[in-house]
Each structure stands twice: as structure tokens, then as C-alpha cells.
Design a protein around this motif. Sequence first.
Motif, mmCIF file in Angstrom:
data_model
loop_
_atom_site.group_PDB
_atom_site.id
_atom_site.type_symbol
_atom_site.label_atom_id
_atom_site.label_comp_id
_atom_site.label_asym_id
_atom_site.label_seq_id
_atom_site.Cartn_x
_atom_site.Cartn_y
_atom_site.Cartn_z
ATOM 1 N N GLN A 122 0.820 -1.206 0.000
ATOM 2 C CA GLN A 122 0.000 0.000 0.000
ATOM 3 C C GLN A 122 0.859 1.263 0.000
ATOM 4 N N SER A 123 2.028 1.211 0.651
ATOM 5 C CA SER A 123 2.868 2.406 0.733
ATOM 6 C C SER A 123 3.826 2.550 -0.443
ATOM 7 N N SER A 124 4.263 1.442 -1.022
ATOM 8 C CA SER A 124 5.281 1.512 -2.087
ATOM 9 C C SER A 124 4.817 0.984 -3.435
ATOM 10 N N HIS A 125 3.702 0.235 -3.452
ATOM 11 C CA HIS A 125 3.190 -0.429 -4.654
ATOM 12 C C HIS A 125 4.211 -1.395 -5.257
ATOM 13 N N THR A 126 5.105 -1.908 -4.408
ATOM 14 C CA THR A 126 6.030 -2.953 -4.819
ATOM 15 C C THR A 126 5.417 -4.308 -4.490
ATOM 16 N N PRO A 127 5.286 -5.203 -5.464
ATOM 17 C CA PRO A 127 4.688 -6.518 -5.191
ATOM 18 C C PRO A 127 5.446 -7.249 -4.087
ATOM 19 N N GLN A 128 4.694 -7.986 -3.286
ATOM 20 C CA GLN A 128 5.246 -8.679 -2.128
ATOM 21 C C GLN A 128 5.064 -10.188 -2.281
ATOM 22 N N ILE A 129 6.105 -10.942 -1.906
ATOM 23 C CA ILE A 129 6.063 -12.406 -2.009
ATOM 24 C C ILE A 129 6.446 -13.019 -0.668
ATOM 25 N N ILE A 130 5.658 -14.006 -0.243
ATOM 26 C CA ILE A 130 5.968 -14.768 0.972
ATOM 27 C C ILE A 130 6.179 -16.218 0.562
ATOM 28 N N SER A 131 7.372 -16.730 0.808
ATOM 29 C CA SER A 131 7.686 -18.133 0.504
ATOM 30 C C SER A 131 7.462 -18.957 1.765
ATOM 31 N N PHE A 132 6.469 -19.852 1.703
ATOM 32 C CA PHE A 132 6.135 -20.710 2.840
ATOM 33 C C PHE A 132 6.606 -22.123 2.534
ATOM 34 N N THR A 133 7.694 -22.533 3.181
ATOM 35 C CA THR A 133 8.305 -23.837 2.940
ATOM 36 C C THR A 133 8.025 -24.766 4.112
ATOM 37 N N SER A 134 7.490 -25.946 3.797
ATOM 38 C CA SER A 134 7.137 -26.899 4.843
ATOM 39 C C SER A 134 7.235 -28.311 4.282
ATOM 40 N N PRO A 135 7.823 -29.267 5.025
ATOM 41 C CA PRO A 135 8.034 -30.615 4.485
ATOM 42 C C PRO A 135 6.734 -31.317 4.114
ATOM 43 N N THR A 136 6.865 -32.281 3.261
ATOM 44 C CA THR A 136 5.731 -33.106 2.868
ATOM 45 C C THR A 136 5.047 -33.714 4.094
ATOM 46 N N GLY A 137 3.724 -33.614 4.120
ATOM 47 C CA GLY A 137 2.961 -34.208 5.211
ATOM 48 C C GLY A 137 2.806 -33.334 6.435
ATOM 49 N N SER A 138 3.276 -32.086 6.380
ATOM 50 C CA SER A 138 3.257 -31.232 7.578
ATOM 51 C C SER A 138 1.971 -30.435 7.724
ATOM 52 N N GLY A 139 1.059 -30.521 6.754
ATOM 53 C CA GLY A 139 -0.229 -29.837 6.891
ATOM 54 C C GLY A 139 -0.236 -28.417 6.366
ATOM 55 N N LYS A 140 0.390 -28.185 5.214
ATOM 56 C CA LYS A 140 0.443 -26.829 4.648
ATOM 57 C C LYS A 140 -0.954 -26.283 4.370
ATOM 58 N N THR A 141 -1.843 -27.121 3.844
ATOM 59 C CA THR A 141 -3.191 -26.653 3.509
ATOM 60 C C THR A 141 -3.970 -26.276 4.765
ATOM 61 N N ILE A 142 -3.817 -27.046 5.835
ATOM 62 C CA ILE A 142 -4.497 -26.741 7.094
ATOM 63 C C ILE A 142 -4.004 -25.404 7.648
ATOM 64 N N ILE A 143 -2.694 -25.184 7.598
ATOM 65 C CA ILE A 143 -2.134 -23.913 8.090
ATOM 66 C C ILE A 143 -2.659 -22.750 7.256
ATOM 67 N N MET A 144 -2.712 -22.932 5.946
ATOM 68 C CA MET A 144 -3.201 -21.859 5.077
ATOM 69 C C MET A 144 -4.683 -21.594 5.332
ATOM 70 N N SER A 145 -5.462 -22.635 5.612
ATOM 71 C CA SER A 145 -6.881 -22.453 5.945
ATOM 72 C C SER A 145 -7.034 -21.634 7.223
ATOM 73 N N ALA A 146 -6.186 -21.929 8.222
ATOM 74 C CA ALA A 146 -6.230 -21.169 9.479
ATOM 75 C C ALA A 146 -5.832 -19.718 9.245
ATOM 76 N N LEU A 147 -4.877 -19.496 8.342
ATOM 77 C CA LEU A 147 -4.469 -18.125 8.011
ATOM 78 C C LEU A 147 -5.628 -17.348 7.391
ATOM 79 N N ILE A 148 -6.343 -17.977 6.469
ATOM 80 C CA ILE A 148 -7.488 -17.321 5.832
ATOM 81 C C ILE A 148 -8.547 -16.972 6.876
ATOM 82 N N GLU A 149 -8.811 -17.894 7.800
ATOM 83 C CA GLU A 149 -9.759 -17.610 8.877
ATOM 84 C C GLU A 149 -9.318 -16.408 9.705
ATOM 85 N N ASP A 150 -8.033 -16.375 10.059
ATOM 86 C CA ASP A 150 -7.526 -15.270 10.872
ATOM 87 C C ASP A 150 -7.647 -13.938 10.140
#
Length: 746
Positions: A28-56
Motif C-alpha cells: 500500500q505504501s510503495s506499490h512494490t509486489p510482495q512475495i511470501i515463501s512458505f516452505t514446509s516438508p511433505t505431510g506437515s499440513g500446509k493446507t491446514i495452516i493456510m486455511s487457518a491463516l485465511i480464517e484469521d
Amino acid sequence: MKVELFPFQEKALKELRTKVAQSLGDYQSSHTPQIISFTSPTGSGKTIIMSALIEDIYYGDEDYTDQSNAIFVWVSDSPELNKQSKDKIDRQADKINLNQCITVSDDSFDQDVLDDGHIYFLNTQKLSKTSNLTSHSDTRQYTIWETLQNTIEQKSDRLYLIIDEAHRGMRGREAGRATTIMQKFIKGSKEINPFPVVIGMSATTKRFRTLVTDDTTSTLRKVVITPGEVRTSGLLKDRIIVTYPEKDVVNRDMAILQAAADAWKDKCVHWDQYCREQHHAYVNPIFVVQVQNGTTDNISDTDLSDCLRRIENRTGFKFKEGEVVHTFGQTTSDININGLKVKYEEPSRINDNKEIKVVLFKENLSTGWDCPRAETMISFRRAVDATYIAQLLGRMIRTPTQGRIQVDETLNDVRLFLPHFDVKTVKDVVDELQNSEGAEIPTDVVGEELGNQAFDVWSVYPLNRSNNRPSTKVVEGQMFIFDNPEIGKKSQNIISKDEVPVSHNQVTTVTSKKTINDKNSEDDFSESGSTNVALNRSKIIKAINDMGLLTYNVRSTVITNYLVSLYRLAHLLTQSGLDPDAVQNVLNDIVEKIHAYINKLKKEGRYDDLAQKARQFKLSTQAFDVFGKSIKGSQSQNLFTTTDTDIDRQFRQADTKLGKEGVGNAYGKEYYDENEPDSYEIDIILYASDKTSYAELLEYAKNKFHALDDQYRRYTNNLDEKFIKQYNKVVSDGDIISKHNFETVK
């Protein structure tokens, strides 16, 4: 969320929420695109964590206000993977409504902009130049690119892109095409500008780095879950045991199939016993059979009827319709195999269909498939398919109960049988696991030759890590704690150099040749020393726990504060019946603390002034010239009265800070004033914002948490293992050093 996150997932969620907020603010302040790299091993529940993030993000928390109009675009390379993710959100995210999740259809989707408050699922296969979504027609006014661009231009303050797993399931030209399309979202193209905030989740940073190239101008932030964090959680199986034939085995396909059927039946027996004894919902383990491809006239070069007949003969099971399914991509029709009608089942639905016992498939299970019940697998594929088998194994390592089984080690592994592999090509599978599933999967991989269970361990851990091998060299005279069932008596078994103890993975029988007996013992062994002793491990553990002996679990950080831990512990005690009033007693204590604080403010004459401030807000104005320099004397401030909606929002934030357990409503129920309907909300807002009062509340929570734990710890031994796991998890999360009964869940 309908499920409680593991500590490592909670930690990642907090990091993600912070960095998402920072990214949106920076854009919002710079209009520079932002990227977040979320790295998590296979089987660690990445989709569940992302669902909780959306809820929050939708509903807010103690640190961030709610953003109910947020828009999420969830992009993957596969329709099946999209469906799996959407189904997980539907099942696990209780605050997200079904109508909020929309699968973008290339037949009917046609919008100017994306609607607020929705999650859109889109896959790269629908974004090719020949797709309906990317072209105008008589029934389509806007292409998908135009819809996305309009949304970026008009709603960048609430727009998020989620890239799911990069292009894990693709290879060669197909993977390259998916990468090119994904990069349009990140770097922009002639069709669209870069997305404001991109969250890329993957099993390895290298995989996502192929999308985020060096020439991007985006700001990159990282959130990483390590394999060690997942390994200690108990979310994944301890081992993958890979069995391959001896070089001189004749008819190796059917010989290995029989061994696999034996292993699967053994799993069924052990799960049945565990679920009955622990009062757990039955886990119906699945036998996964990967068959060879076929020809035009033959659906598979593997003799499916012979295969199914041998499984039935070996296990003694007589399969019924619905217990055996197939996922053959070239047909969704029923197939008759050995006189049984075998129906087609979509891979994403297999785990939830509790009737299924055997799954026949060829190549379509590695992407969009997640099945913790798949505990035994045989593959009739040739050794050149190591990459595919490795990808499939990565989907089989989750535990069905979301926790390690303490009382039966056989339920903590996955069995894989490979008739056409040998010691070298099995090593290729392990290497491919490392390459395709992210440097380290948090599970040991063990190879064994058929008939020889002195395993050699190949691990995807770094080479300097010492592996725990299943076999242990026996030292003459060495004693084992579980070698003596009469733990309270003086009789002790000593292992002689002529003996090798059997695996402790199940109830053990020991033949003792050399013993030292108490002369007064009534359990003298015969002179021949051929007495068989059956051990009861659970009784031994119970005897130790009854003595009140403790073990300690040490963590490097405290994941939750004591208030959250206190609520969780109180709920467990209430649900188990150990203390039916635990939750209500805690709420009553906190309500009275709030009431005492408000009375103190009123006695000191400060309440009215603070309440008035809570009902008002300041609006500041500052003027600037065309060069961005502030104009002297242009600053002004005005006071405005907050609306009921603003007070409700502050009240929800305060209630969230107090643990989201309904403290505000409990206080209102006790001290509601008809003459000032919003006064109880103001009281909660004032209490939660007072630093001294909040610190005192956390100190109360700490002391109450420890008091309840000390009071009821020993009584948890009489409850089922599921409760004990939950109890130990809550206690571990509450303290850096936590006390547990002798048999504890790590």
C-alpha cells in the motif's frame, strides 16, 4: 478451525499472519509486489495452516483487525489438487462458509471483478491459450485475465494470491508451461499486473525459487517449517519399510504380493485391537496396489483377477462390492475383476470412504491425493519408475490418528513392497524422495530383502545424522526393562550370548536360557530354561505411573501463552469428567477479576473518563503541497463519537485478546445494565487494554494451569490414549519444561 493445530503449525501461522500484514502494508505504501515463501516438508499440513491463516484474516485476532472483504485466489497446477484443497477447507475451517469457496469453471465463470469475501480456486490447465476462460465468446464478456486485472486495479488492498505446491506433479514441457503461467501472477505480463501479495507454499524453497526468478522486483519474505519440528510432533509415521525380493526368487510378483498381503492383514489386526482397547474410531487400513499399464485390448498387463484372488486367499477376506475400487484414468466405469464389481473412485475421496479396503491404480495418485489410511502398498512397476513411487510415498506418511501410537510400534510405519526392485534401485527411490519431496522428509526409510529383517537404513536425513537402526547388537549379560513381566518381583531375565531378543514392536515372547532366581520366588523356571514369558507392556507402564514417577519434556520455546493453555486444559478436564466444572470455574474467576478492576476504577473516579475515551476517536488532518512538503499550520484534530459497530469491533478484539472463550459474554450475563446496554462491552475493552491487569491475568492463568495439572495428572492414566495425547500436548505447549506421567506423548 475444527482441528487443533500442532505447536509447529501454530508457530508458522503466527509468522505467516505477521508477514502477510507487513506485505500488504508495504504494498500500500510503495506499490512494490510482495512475495511470501512458505516452505514446509511433505505431510506437515500446509493446507491446514493456510486455511487457518485465511480464517484469521477474515475474522481477525488479538493483533490484527478482521478483513471480512478479503479476496483469495488459490492457484495450483491440477484440478484434483484444487478439489482436495477446497474439500479440506470445507471440512476443517468452521468459520468459512461453503458458498465462500468457488471453483472457477471454464464453462460458466464470467465476471468483471472478483467478489469480496470469497476464495477462488483456479488451476493452470484452465489458463492456456486454447481455454474457454482466456477467450471472449457469445457467452463470455470478460476473460479470466481481464477479471483478474480489474480486481488488481480496484481491490489491491484486500487481494491475495496463494500458489499451491508450485508444479510438484508435473514434469518436462508440462511443468515448464505451468511455471510460465504461474510467473504471470508473480512478475506480471501483457494480460495482468503482478499480484499485490503472493503466498507460495511448497515442500522445498528450491521448488518455489523456480518461479521467483532473480529479475523480479518483488520483496521476498520467508516462513520455514523444519523437518525436525514435524518429526517431533508425531504427525508423520516413524518409518517407511521398503521390501524387495532376493535375486533368485522365482515368480517374484506373486511372492512379494503374498508378503504384502500378510503385512496388510497384520495392520488390520493391530488397528482393530488398538481401536477397541483405546475406544478410538476404527481405522480401516488400505492396501494400495499399483498395477502395470495395459494395451488397447487389455486394461492392465497385470493379471488383476489373479492378484485379487491371491489377496483373498492369503488374508482370508472375501471382498464385497465397494471394498475394492480402481482409479484408472482411462475409464470411470465399473470393472469386473475375479467376479467382483470394482467401481471407480476419485483419489481425493478415497480416505473419507471408510468402506474401501483395496485400491487398484496406475499413475494418478501422486497429485491431489492424501490418504493416511494407506499403510501398505505394492507396486508392480519397473525400477525405472523410482521418481513416481517416491512422489506417491510422500502422500502416505501421515498418521491416521494425527499422533504417534505409543502402545503398538507396528502402527508407526508404512510398508512398501517392490517386486521389480533390488538394493540399488530401492536406494534410487530414497534419493528421489530427497529430490522431489524436499531435502528431508521427516521419516526414516528402511530397506529389507524379503525374508531378511536385519534392515539396512537409508535415510533422507543429512549424512552426519546418526540413524536409529531397528536391529541392536546384543551384549552378553545385558538386561532389558521389558524382558521381565513380573516387574514387581525379584526374578530377572539376563540375555546370554546364545540369544537374540525379538522385536519390541509388539508383545514379546522371550525364551530364557540363563536366569537368576530368588530362592523364595514361586515363579522358578524349569531347569531346561524353555519357559515362554508373554509380556504385558501396558500393565508395566501402569505400575510405573501408579508410583507417581514423572518424565519431563523440554521445549526450546513456549508456543502458547498460559491463558490459552489454561482454557485448553480446563476443556479437557471438563470433557473427560475429571472436573466437569473446570471451564466454568475459570470463566467465573476471570469475570470477577474484571469486575474488581472496574470497581477499582469507579472508586478512584477514573472510570467515566476512560469510558468516554473508549467511545470517541480522533481524526487528524494534514495538508501537503504539490511537492509533498507539509503546509505549516494545516494540522487539525477533531473528536468523533464511535458507532455501535465500532464498539462491537473493539469488544470482539478485546474478547479475542482474553482467549476467545466468551469471557465478554460471560461478564455481560453477570453484570449487564439495562440503563447502559453497552457498558459491559466498555468494561471488557478497558480491562483488556490495561497492561497491568492483563499481566496479572496471565500470572493467574500460569498458577491455575499448574495447579490443575498437578491435581489431575495422575488420574489421566485411567483414560484412553486419545485423551492422554491431548493432555500431554496441552501441558507441553504450556511450559518450556513440562511434567508428564512416565508414558508420555512427545
